[in-house]
Structures are given as C-alpha cells and as structure tokens.
Design a protein around this motif. Structure first.
Motif, PDB file in Angstrom:
ATOM      1  N   ASP A 399      57.735 -44.066 -53.800  1.00  0.00           N
ATOM      2  CA  ASP A 399      57.090 -43.425 -52.644  1.00  0.00           C
ATOM      3  C   ASP A 399      56.081 -42.366 -53.092  1.00  0.00           C
ATOM      4  O   ASP A 399      54.986 -42.261 -52.541  1.00  0.00           O
ATOM      5  CB  ASP A 399      58.137 -42.763 -51.749  1.00  0.00           C
ATOM      6  N   ALA A 403      51.995 -42.273 -52.601  1.00  0.00           N
ATOM      7  CA  ALA A 403      51.255 -41.173 -51.967  1.00  0.00           C
ATOM      8  C   ALA A 403      50.090 -40.734 -52.842  1.00  0.00           C
ATOM      9  O   ALA A 403      48.969 -40.528 -52.348  1.00  0.00           O
ATOM     10  CB  ALA A 403      52.201 -39.997 -51.711  1.00  0.00           C
ATOM     11  N   GLU A 408      47.282 -38.592 -51.343  1.00  0.00           N
ATOM     12  CA  GLU A 408      48.150 -37.672 -50.623  1.00  0.00           C
ATOM     13  C   GLU A 408      49.113 -36.987 -51.585  1.00  0.00           C
ATOM     14  O   GLU A 408      49.212 -37.348 -52.764  1.00  0.00           O
ATOM     15  CB  GLU A 408      48.931 -38.449 -49.547  1.00  0.00           C
ATOM     16  N   PRO A 410      52.983 -35.969 -52.793  1.00  0.00           N
ATOM     17  CA  PRO A 410      54.343 -36.468 -52.684  1.00  0.00           C
ATOM     18  C   PRO A 410      55.216 -35.519 -51.869  1.00  0.00           C
ATOM     19  O   PRO A 410      54.814 -34.403 -51.527  1.00  0.00           O
ATOM     20  CB  PRO A 410      54.822 -36.532 -54.143  1.00  0.00           C
ATOM     21  N   HIS A 411      56.429 -35.950 -51.592  1.00  0.00           N
ATOM     22  CA  HIS A 411      57.403 -35.123 -50.887  1.00  0.00           C
ATOM     23  C   HIS A 411      57.560 -33.773 -51.604  1.00  0.00           C
ATOM     24  O   HIS A 411      57.520 -33.706 -52.838  1.00  0.00           O
ATOM     25  CB  HIS A 411      58.751 -35.856 -50.844  1.00  0.00           C
TER      26      HIS A 411
END
Length: 422
Positions: A399, A403, A408, A410-411
């Motif tokens: 994930d 990103a 974007e 990441p978490h």
C-alpha cells in the motif's frame, strides 16, 4: 518423507511455481553484453515484499517487472507466518508496534483480495497466540511483558495453568500460566507467497531471473538496473530501465551498488534456523493455537497448519550462512518437547535456515532514495529491512509503495521508518 534442508526449500520454490501461472522471462544479453527491457516499475526482489508491491502496482495500471535471483534463498520461504503484533511486542519498540498494529488491521482484507485474485487459499488462521511460561522465572518474565502490553493498551488475557491446558491439552503439566492474544493471526507463508505470485502474474507482472548488481541514473530520466544472469558463468549482464525502481531485495540490499551507503550498511543478514514437523496418520492434531513458550529463559514458537504441519522456530544468529546445525536442531526440539511433550511423536520433515533482513533498530526502511546527484524524487524507492515481520508488513508495504508511485504519502505509521533516519 525424509528430512531435507535446502532441497526442501527448492521443493517449496517449485511448488510455488506450480501454484502460479508461468510468466517467467529469462532476459539473455544482447550482442555486446547488454539488453534493454522497459517498464513503468521494476521491483528488485521476488519475496513476499517485492511480489506484493508488484501485484498492487500492476493493479494500479503500471507495467511491472520483477527481477529475482530465482533461488530458494528467501526469508519468505524460511518463516513461520506468524502475524503477532501483540505477542511479539517488546520494550522500546513503540513505533514498530504502531506499524505492526496498522498491519494486522489491514492484513485480513488484503488476504481476502489476494485469495480471490490467485484462486487459492493462503492458510490464514485466526485462533490467536497463546504465550506460556514453563517455570516460575519464566512466568515472572511473561508477567512483566504482559504488564507492559496492558500499559500501552494492548489486549492480552492472563490465564492460569489450568486455563492454558483447557485451550491446549497437550501442554506440559509443569506450565505455570500464560497469556492469550486473540488478535494475533498466522498464515502459511509458502502458500501466501505462491498466491502473491499467481496474483501478480495474473495482473501482468513479468518476472526476470537475475541478480541485481547496480542501480544508476539513465540519461532519459529513467533508472537503470544492471543484473547478472543467475546461471551465467560468463559473468555477462543485462540492463533494464524504468521510471520507478523499488528495492525489495531483503538481506541482499547491501550488495547493490548505487544505493546510498547508509542504506547498504543498515541492512544485514540475520540467520534463522527453523523446523517443520508433521503428524503421523494415527495421531490427532496436538496444537490448535500458535504457542509462544518461554522455557528456561529461552523463547520458542510453535505454529500449526491445517494440514498437520507444525513449524518450530527459530534461532536468531548474527551469521551470514544457511547451514543447518546439529546444535540448533537439538535446541529447538528440546524446548519444543519441554513445552509440549507430545511433539516427540511427530515426524521431523524439514530443517532449514534462511537470512532475515535485519537493521540497526529492528525497523523496516521505506521511502524514496537519491540516485546519482538527484535527491529522492520517488524514482528510486527502498522497501526493505523487514526483519521478523516481512509477512505481517507485506500488505501495508505494498500500500505504501503504491502511494509513493502515485505521488502520495504513505500511512503516517510509516513516518518513523523513512530512510532519512539512518
């Protein structure tokens, strides 16, 4: 089945290949010693981390190539598949615990998507982990860990000896007590890797056999990757290029030229030896939960599979080899049989050793890297150093890289593990 070591791993590698569609490309050097294959994304490394990344990138619409050595030297194959952020949490690793809790929350949905895409089960189990203590000193140590886990809000239920044996009747009579972590999971690591490969190939990922030796800037803004053919005695190389290169090479990250020195020095091989036992036909399954036992101050884990396999592990050695030693086999069996005496009736099916990608602070490394004179723009990404948590972190690593590929962030749980910390 006879006892095997590296032969068994080659068998597991062949089984993984059998369980996935064949989409393997061996790129041979062109005249002059070079060949070029272009992709949007090249992933260096075909273990659970690299393959999960490749699958998710392909699903996002990228053309993806994995470069992998094509050997059984993967931590993914020499693992137990424990997904235990609670039972593995220790003092001083709060950031890693936060990341692992994020990972365990994501894993079931990721795994469901994977099983649907691959058309095969991964052996996910949800019974939780039972940690037990063999003697009073072991119980004191376990109580101290449990108090710490409670202090940071983790759910862990204390059990007395009788309650432990009600859950697991084959535990030794001398077990003093334990703790049940119901949120922990486990998965069959080899089936999980096979499913990732099947899903990746089904999404169009190409696989190239070779050992990456260098990454560098290409003149057209791409990243160039040089790889030696795994079976090429002449030492010729191939060259591939992509807009993005993701380094997910496990312990071998430090062997790739062109990466920043701090990354190459941060990742080291940590040897682990592990056993696989099998139940004879006449014997019922003796364990239903993952069991983590403290036996005379030593840690042992026992991870059951639905097909009757029982994984016993693991050593942790600052060594760079894959030799299975008599001492390690003895010690693992001794502690396993001390905790669960009926293990002595099982068949020793496999003893194997692998190299985990350890780091100086036990945490993974994820984020963009500079290449050449260019600052980290996202063209070159590292996703490595997952150490004991590769299977657990594979979903959220995929994930996070997805990103980054999309421009974007990441978490937020990944923030402490950026390469800049090194």
């Amino acid at each position: 089945m006879g006892l095997t070591t590296t032969g068994a791993l080659r068998g597991a590698e062949r089984e993984a290949a059998r369980l996935r569609p064949l989409n393997l490309i061996r790129v041979m050097p062109a005249e002059g010693g070079e060949a070029a294959t272009d992709a949007d994304v090249i992933v260096v490394g075909g273990g659970v981390i690299g393959t999960a990344i490749a699958w998710r990138a392909a699903r996002a619409g990228h053309t993806v190539t994995i470069i992998d050595q094509g050997t059984d030297d993967k931590a993914s194959l020499v693992a137990a598949g424990m997904l235990g952020p609670v039972s593995e949490s220790v003092f001083g690793e709060q950031d890693l615990l936060t990341l692992n809790l994020h990972a365990i929350g994501r894993f079931p949905s990721f795994n469901a998507e994977l099983e649907e895409a691959a058309g095969s089960p991964t052996g996910l189990r949800t019974e939780g982990t039972l940690a037990v203590a063999y003697n009073n000193d072991d119980l004191t140590a376990l109580d101290r860990l449990t108090e710490f886990r409670h202090s940071i809000g983790l759910a862990a239920e204390r059990l007395d000896a009788k309650a432990c044996r009600r859950l697991e009747p084959f535990l030794a009579p001398s077990i003093r007590g334990g703790v049940l972590a119901t949120g922990d999971l486990s998965v069959d690591n080899r089936r999980y890797l096979a499913a990732l490969r099947a899903a990746a190939v089904g999404a169009g990922v190409r696989m190239v056999v070779g050992s990456v030796t260098e990454v560098a800037d290409a003149t057209d803004g791409r990243i160039r990757v040089a790889a030696g053919q795994s079976n090429d005695a002449a030492g010729e190389t191939i060259e591939l290029s992509a807009w993005h290169v993701v380094i997910a090479a496990g312990w071998a990250t430090g062997q790739i030229d062109g990466l920043p020195d701090q990354i190459r020095k941060a990742v080291r091989p940590v040897k682990g030896q592990i056993l696989r036992l099998r139940h004879p036909a006449h014997l019922p399954l003796i364990i239903g939960h993952t069991i983590r036992a403290i036996v005379g101050g030593r840690d042992i884990y026992l991870v059951p599979r639905a097909d009757g396999e029982l994984v016993v592990g693991a050593t942790q050695e600052e060594r760079d080899d894959r030799d299975v030693t008599a001492g390690a086999v003895h010690d693992l069996l001794r502690d396993a049989m001390t905790a669960v005496p009926a293990i002595s009736e099982l068949t020793l099916a496999e003893a194997s050793a692998g190299r985990r990608p350890g780091t100086s602070d036990n945490g993974p490394i994820l984020g963009p890297l500079p290449v050449g004179d260019t600052a980290g723009t996202g063209a070159l990404i590292v996703a490595g150093g997952h150490y004991r948590n590769g299977v657990l972190l594979s979903a959220i690593t995929a994930d996070a890289v997805a990103a980054l590929l999309a421009g974007e962030q990441p978490h937020p749980a990944w923030a402490p593990f950026h390469p800049s910390r090194l």
